[in-house]
Design an enzyme around this catalytic site. Structure first.
Site, PDB file in Angstrom:
ATOM      1  N   HIS A  64       0.844  -1.198   0.000  1.00 49.20           N
ATOM      2  CA  HIS A  64       0.000   0.000   0.000  1.00 49.20           C
ATOM      3  C   HIS A  64       0.876   1.243   0.000  1.00 49.20           C
ATOM      4  CE1 HIS A  64       0.729  -1.012   4.249  1.00 49.20           C
ATOM      5  NE2 HIS A  64       0.684   0.281   4.484  1.00 49.20           N
ATOM      6  N   HIS A  93       0.773   5.286   1.051  1.00 46.80           N
ATOM      7  CA  HIS A  93       0.079   6.365   1.753  1.00 46.80           C
ATOM      8  C   HIS A  93       0.149   7.629   0.893  1.00 46.80           C
ATOM      9  CE1 HIS A  93       0.030   4.550   5.922  1.00 46.80           C
ATOM     10  NE2 HIS A  93       1.000   3.828   5.397  1.00 46.80           N
TER      11      HIS A  93
HETATM   12  P1  5GP Z   1       1.446   0.850   7.520  1.00 43.00           P
HETATM   13  O1  5GP Z   1       1.841   1.175   8.924  1.00 43.00           O
HETATM   14  O2  5GP Z   1       1.355  -0.649   7.295  1.00 43.00           O
HETATM   15  O3  5GP Z   1       2.280   1.538   6.488  1.00 43.00           O
HETATM   16  O4  5GP Z   1      -0.011   1.467   7.351  1.00 43.00           O
HETATM   17  C1  5GP Z   1      -1.189   0.767   7.500  1.00 43.00           C
HETATM   18  C2  5GP Z   1      -2.314   1.766   7.515  1.00 43.00           C
HETATM   19  O5  5GP Z   1      -3.533   1.071   7.340  1.00 43.00           O
HETATM   20  C3  5GP Z   1      -2.447   2.549   8.839  1.00 43.00           C
HETATM   21  O6  5GP Z   1      -2.330   3.944   8.577  1.00 43.00           O
HETATM   22  C4  5GP Z   1      -3.841   2.169   9.356  1.00 43.00           C
HETATM   23  O7  5GP Z   1      -4.511   3.263   9.941  1.00 43.00           O
HETATM   24  C5  5GP Z   1      -4.545   1.689   8.098  1.00 43.00           C
HETATM   25  N1  5GP Z   1      -5.560   0.677   8.343  1.00 43.00           N
HETATM   26  C6  5GP Z   1      -5.417  -0.466   9.072  1.00 43.00           C
HETATM   27  N2  5GP Z   1      -6.556  -1.175   9.062  1.00 43.00           N
HETATM   28  C7  5GP Z   1      -7.438  -0.494   8.292  1.00 43.00           C
HETATM   29  C8  5GP Z   1      -8.794  -0.733   7.900  1.00 43.00           C
HETATM   30  O8  5GP Z   1      -9.415  -1.735   8.252  1.00 43.00           O
HETATM   31  N3  5GP Z   1      -9.384   0.190   7.102  1.00 43.00           N
HETATM   32  C9  5GP Z   1      -8.725   1.322   6.681  1.00 43.00           C
HETATM   33  N4  5GP Z   1      -9.408   2.160   5.888  1.00 43.00           N
HETATM   34  N5  5GP Z   1      -7.441   1.583   7.021  1.00 43.00           N
HETATM   35  C10 5GP Z   1      -6.807   0.689   7.832  1.00 43.00           C
END
Ligand code: 5GP
Ligand code: ZN
Length: 140
Positions: free
Chosen positions: A102, A104
Site C-alpha cells: 500500500h 500512503h
Molecule cells: P502501515 O503502517 O502498514 O504503512 O499502514 C497501514 C495503515 O492502514 C495505517 O495507517 C492504518 O490506519 C490503516 N488501516 C489499518 N486497518 C485499516 C482498515 O481496516 N481500514 C482502513 N481504511 N485503514 C486501515
C-alpha cells in the site's frame, strides 16, 4: 489472483469490510485511512496480495503509483493541501503494520498535522560513502 484470507487489505479489496472508497479499477483500489494523520489521508493498494512494494510486479506497482500521483494532484487542487507525502513502508523495521502493498497519500497543510518526518544527519558517524555505494551497486 493471490488472496490472503487473514489480510485486512485483501478483505477490503474483496469488499468484505466497510470502507470509504475513492477510486477503483481491476487492479487498484484507493480508500480513506481509518486513522488519518491529516485531512484526506488515503491508501492506494494493489487488489492482489503482495507483501510489500518490494515484492510487487512492476506493472502493478506502476498502476498503483499512477493512482497515487493523481490523488496527490487532486489533494492540491481540490483539498487545498500545500504539499503531499507519498510513502510506502516496507517491512516492520520501516513501520509496515499491514503486510499488503500500500502507498500512503498524505496531504500536508501546516506543521500542526499529524505527520512528522525527521531525518537525522549521520555524517558525524564517518560513514564510508564510496564503500556503501559499491555494496549497493554490486547487489543490483
Ligand atoms: P502501515 O503502517 O502498514 O504503512 O499502514 C497501514 C495503515 O492502514 C495505517 O495507517 C492504518 O490506519 C490503516 N488501516 C489499518 N486497518 C485499516 C482498515 O481496516 N481500514 C482502513 N481504511 N485503514 C486501515
Ligand atoms: Zn492482502
Amino acid at each position: 489472483m493471490k488472496f490472503d484470507p487473514n489480510c485486512i487489505f485483501c478483505k477490503i479489496a474483496d469488499k468484505k469490510i466497510d470502507t470509504i472508497i475513492i477510486y477503483e479499477d481491476d487492479d487498484v483500489m484507493a480508500f480513506l485511512d481509518t486513522n488519518p494523520v491529516s485531512y484526506g489521508h488515503c491508501l492506494v493498494i494493489s487488489k492482489e496480495h503482495y507483501d510489500s512494494f518490494l515484492s510487487t510486479p512492476k506493472d502493478i506497482m506502476n498502476k498503483v503509483m499512477n493512482v497515487a500521483q493523481r490523488i496527490g494532484q487532486v489533494d492540491i487542487t481540490s483539498l487545498g493541501a500545500k504539499g503531499v507525502n507519498i510513502l510506502t513502508n516496507c517491512y516492520e523495521a520501516a513501520g509496515q503494520s499491514v503486510k499488503h502493498f500500500h502507498v500512503h497519500v498524505i496531504p500536508r497543510y501546516d506543521t500542526t498535522d499529524g505527520l512528522q518526518i525527521s531525518m537525522k544527519d549521520m555524517s558525524e558517524e564517518k560513514l564510508n560513502l564510496p564503500t556503501i555505494a559499491k555494496e549497493i551497486t554490486k547487489g543490483m
